[in-house]
Scaffold this motif. Sequence first.
Motif, PDB file in Angstrom:
ATOM      1  N   TRP A  83       6.149  -2.342  -5.842  1.00 37.30           N
ATOM      2  CA  TRP A  83       4.905  -2.208  -6.609  1.00 37.30           C
ATOM      3  C   TRP A  83       4.755  -0.786  -7.143  1.00 37.30           C
ATOM      4  N   GLY A  84       5.245   0.194  -6.388  1.00 35.17           N
ATOM      5  CA  GLY A  84       5.116   1.584  -6.811  1.00 35.17           C
ATOM      6  C   GLY A  84       5.851   1.902  -8.097  1.00 35.17           C
ATOM      7  N   LEU A  85       6.929   1.154  -8.383  1.00 34.81           N
ATOM      8  CA  LEU A  85       7.679   1.377  -9.619  1.00 34.81           C
ATOM      9  C   LEU A  85       6.849   1.075 -10.860  1.00 34.81           C
ATOM     10  N   GLY A  86       5.857   0.210 -10.689  1.00 36.84           N
ATOM     11  CA  GLY A  86       5.045  -0.200 -11.832  1.00 36.84           C
ATOM     12  C   GLY A  86       4.268   0.928 -12.477  1.00 36.84           C
ATOM     13  N   TYR A  87       3.975   1.975 -11.689  1.00 34.24           N
ATOM     14  CA  TYR A  87       3.150   3.073 -12.208  1.00 34.24           C
ATOM     15  C   TYR A  87       3.749   3.756 -13.430  1.00 34.24           C
ATOM     16  N   PHE A  88       5.081   3.825 -13.488  1.00 31.33           N
ATOM     17  CA  PHE A  88       5.725   4.564 -14.570  1.00 31.33           C
ATOM     18  C   PHE A  88       5.585   3.871 -15.923  1.00 31.33           C
ATOM     19  N   GLY A  89       5.035   2.652 -15.923  1.00 34.70           N
ATOM     20  CA  GLY A  89       4.951   1.927 -17.187  1.00 34.70           C
ATOM     21  C   GLY A  89       3.588   1.345 -17.516  1.00 34.70           C
ATOM     22  N   GLN A  90       2.528   1.825 -16.863  1.00 35.60           N
ATOM     23  CA  GLN A  90       1.193   1.276 -17.111  1.00 35.60           C
ATOM     24  C   GLN A  90       0.475   2.065 -18.217  1.00 35.60           C
ATOM     25  N   PRO A  91       0.354   1.524 -19.419  1.00 36.47           N
ATOM     26  CA  PRO A  91      -0.242   2.274 -20.534  1.00 36.47           C
ATOM     27  C   PRO A  91      -1.671   2.747 -20.263  1.00 36.47           C
ATOM     28  N   HIS A  92      -2.482   1.939 -19.562  1.00 36.04           N
ATOM     29  CA  HIS A  92      -3.884   2.311 -19.334  1.00 36.04           C
ATOM     30  C   HIS A  92      -4.014   3.462 -18.342  1.00 36.04           C
ATOM     31  N   ILE A  93      -2.969   3.720 -17.549  1.00 36.61           N
ATOM     32  CA  ILE A  93      -2.950   4.881 -16.656  1.00 36.61           C
ATOM     33  C   ILE A  93      -2.302   6.081 -17.357  1.00 36.61           C
ATOM     34  N   LEU A  94      -1.189   5.843 -17.999  1.00 35.50           N
ATOM     35  CA  LEU A  94      -0.467   6.926 -18.670  1.00 35.50           C
ATOM     36  C   LEU A  94      -1.288   7.581 -19.776  1.00 35.50           C
ATOM     37  N   VAL A  95      -2.158   6.808 -20.428  1.00 34.99           N
ATOM     38  CA  VAL A  95      -2.977   7.372 -21.500  1.00 34.99           C
ATOM     39  C   VAL A  95      -3.931   8.431 -20.955  1.00 34.99           C
ATOM     40  N   ARG A  96      -4.300   8.316 -19.658  1.00 33.12           N
ATOM     41  CA  ARG A  96      -5.153   9.337 -19.035  1.00 33.12           C
ATOM     42  C   ARG A  96      -4.432  10.679 -18.994  1.00 33.12           C
ATOM     43  N   PHE A  97      -3.144  10.654 -18.727  1.00 41.35           N
ATOM     44  CA  PHE A  97      -2.367  11.899 -18.714  1.00 41.35           C
ATOM     45  C   PHE A  97      -2.331  12.517 -20.113  1.00 41.35           C
ATOM     46  N   VAL A 106       0.830  -1.203   0.000  1.00 39.93           N
ATOM     47  CA  VAL A 106       0.000   0.000   0.000  1.00 39.93           C
ATOM     48  C   VAL A 106       0.869   1.259   0.000  1.00 39.93           C
ATOM     49  N   ILE A 107       1.914   1.263   0.812  1.00 38.34           N
ATOM     50  CA  ILE A 107       2.827   2.413   0.854  1.00 38.34           C
ATOM     51  C   ILE A 107       3.504   2.602  -0.507  1.00 38.34           C
ATOM     52  N   GLY A 108       3.960   1.497  -1.081  1.00 35.68           N
ATOM     53  CA  GLY A 108       4.599   1.561  -2.394  1.00 35.68           C
ATOM     54  C   GLY A 108       3.672   2.117  -3.457  1.00 35.68           C
ATOM     55  N   LEU A 109       2.424   1.671  -3.455  1.00 36.22           N
ATOM     56  CA  LEU A 109       1.451   2.142  -4.444  1.00 36.22           C
ATOM     57  C   LEU A 109       1.121   3.629  -4.244  1.00 36.22           C
ATOM     58  N   THR A 110       1.016   4.046  -3.005  1.00 37.73           N
ATOM     59  CA  THR A 110       0.716   5.454  -2.721  1.00 37.73           C
ATOM     60  C   THR A 110       1.843   6.363  -3.208  1.00 37.73           C
ATOM     61  N   LEU A 111       3.078   5.996  -2.896  1.00 39.33           N
ATOM     62  CA  LEU A 111       4.230   6.778  -3.353  1.00 39.33           C
ATOM     63  C   LEU A 111       4.328   6.777  -4.878  1.00 39.33           C
ATOM     64  N   GLY A 112       4.118   5.604  -5.473  1.00 36.24           N
ATOM     65  CA  GLY A 112       4.185   5.493  -6.928  1.00 36.24           C
ATOM     66  C   GLY A 112       3.137   6.343  -7.613  1.00 36.24           C
ATOM     67  N   THR A 113       1.939   6.370  -7.050  1.00 36.73           N
ATOM     68  CA  THR A 113       0.861   7.184  -7.613  1.00 36.73           C
ATOM     69  C   THR A 113       1.248   8.662  -7.624  1.00 36.73           C
ATOM     70  N   TYR A 114       1.746   9.140  -6.497  1.00 35.12           N
ATOM     71  CA  TYR A 114       2.120  10.564  -6.394  1.00 35.12           C
ATOM     72  C   TYR A 114       3.240  10.914  -7.374  1.00 35.12           C
ATOM     73  N   LEU A 115       4.288  10.116  -7.392  1.00 30.22           N
ATOM     74  CA  LEU A 115       5.433  10.403  -8.254  1.00 30.22           C
ATOM     75  C   LEU A 115       5.038  10.365  -9.732  1.00 30.22           C
ATOM     76  N   ASN A 116       4.138   9.467 -10.077  1.00 26.80           N
ATOM     77  CA  ASN A 116       3.680   9.355 -11.461  1.00 26.80           C
ATOM     78  C   ASN A 116       2.929  10.607 -11.896  1.00 26.80           C
TER      79      ASN A 116
END
Length: 477
Positions: free
Chosen positions: A245-259, A78-88
């Motif tokens: 797990w937080g590192l995964g955010y930088f490479g998720q196409p279905h999330i990045l496409v929202r940006f 959960v901590i990893g995902l929260t940090l990853g979300t913010y950094l992304n």
Amino acid sequence: MIGLETIITFGGYLLFLIGVGVYFYGKTSSSEDYLIGGRGVGSWVTALSAQASDMSGWLLMGLPGAVYLSGFGQIWVVIGLTLGTYLNWKFIAPKLRVETEREETLTLPTFLERKLKDDKGTIRKILALGTLFFFTIYSSSGLVAAGKLFESILGIDYKVAVIIGAITIVAYTFMGGYLASCWTDFFQGALMFLAIIAVPLAAYYKIGDLETVRQGIELKGISLNIFNQNGESIGILGIISSLAWGLGYFGQPHILVRFMSINDVKELKKSRRIAMIWVIISLIGAISIGLLGTSLFKNLGELGGDAEKIFIYMIKELFNPWVAGVLLAAILSAIMSTIDSQLLVSSTTLTEDFYKYIKKDVSDKEIMWIGRGCVAIIALLALLFALNQNAKVLSLVAYAWGGFGTMFGPAIISVLYLKNVNSKSILSGILVGIFVFLIWKILGLDVYMYELLPGFFSNMLTIYIVEKVFLKNLAKV
């Protein structure tokens, strides 16, 4: 078997989703509209659709089930995902929005190809193939979750339940494309947020006090120690692996496409704040469901032998049939909000990264219909994987999440933040990273460390070595 009232409420929600698809079918007039919403999506829709498509059935089924089984040690994920979300949102979103529009690209593989001036298209082809592979697995995880949900609600065979879920999701994505996906994800994100707050509060109200909760946790034999999982010490490798797990955010196409689709880069700051509030509260709620569930369900047999159904059983236990229908729809929302995004990105990949390069002279209308056909094809492949009733949502998500993080993350970071990075460096990093990721899993080393971590850093290290050592020395020759 759940009552008729619940089925009516739940069914009404399914019809609403399909109605959204029908509505946006008439609003979609170009391939850019269908594939990326014409880059005209607002801040609230961007934020909630990004997080709803991110968390999926994992939030309401996978994570609570894992906490119910193994305790508070899951907090590191959960901590990893929260940090990853913010950094992304903070460091990737603004630059990616600007750069993809500048390069006039709708997909990450094509963006990297043009940005790196990869004339042979090798990077695009490898990343596009990887996208289709991992999204097929990722989408199947959602259909597994949908199958479990429909099976529990309607009392029907699991395989039939999976097929019903697939048909519903394909229907509105097929018709309305990206805008339908975004707006349904917006509504679904709001509904998920409501459910993740309401269910733990209702559970605590029924249980009565924290001491009873503590006793339930103790009786279940799980630990509240964040350094303990399944009765054993997590250790430093376990903590690092979970945080990864937080590192995964930088490479998720279905999330990045929202940006990439937001109407103005200045709106991203507002979207980030909305997204972070949603994520933090939702993750706390999911953990609470797993912990509180130990007092309501003393053993796994009361959950039909599947811990990932704990949220479903809590809703049945705590709410009247009409309200239960709405809250069960929240689980479906979590599932569908991810699958529709994955299907659409897969469709975009097939049309933009393959079809347009095979057939040069192609009309906008043809691209839209090819895209719709691709949605159906990927959904069918995911459906075949999901028919395995023994598949676990969390394990499927972990593998696909790690694959995307390894494959895209270092490349995206390098292209956005390194000046004049060479395509050879990126290609070398991708190949080494994917090789390490796959071998790590095949050899069973994932029991010691999540395969995303060695995959991601071997990719980054390779990019650095090739860029700073080999190419630099080559330039001197």
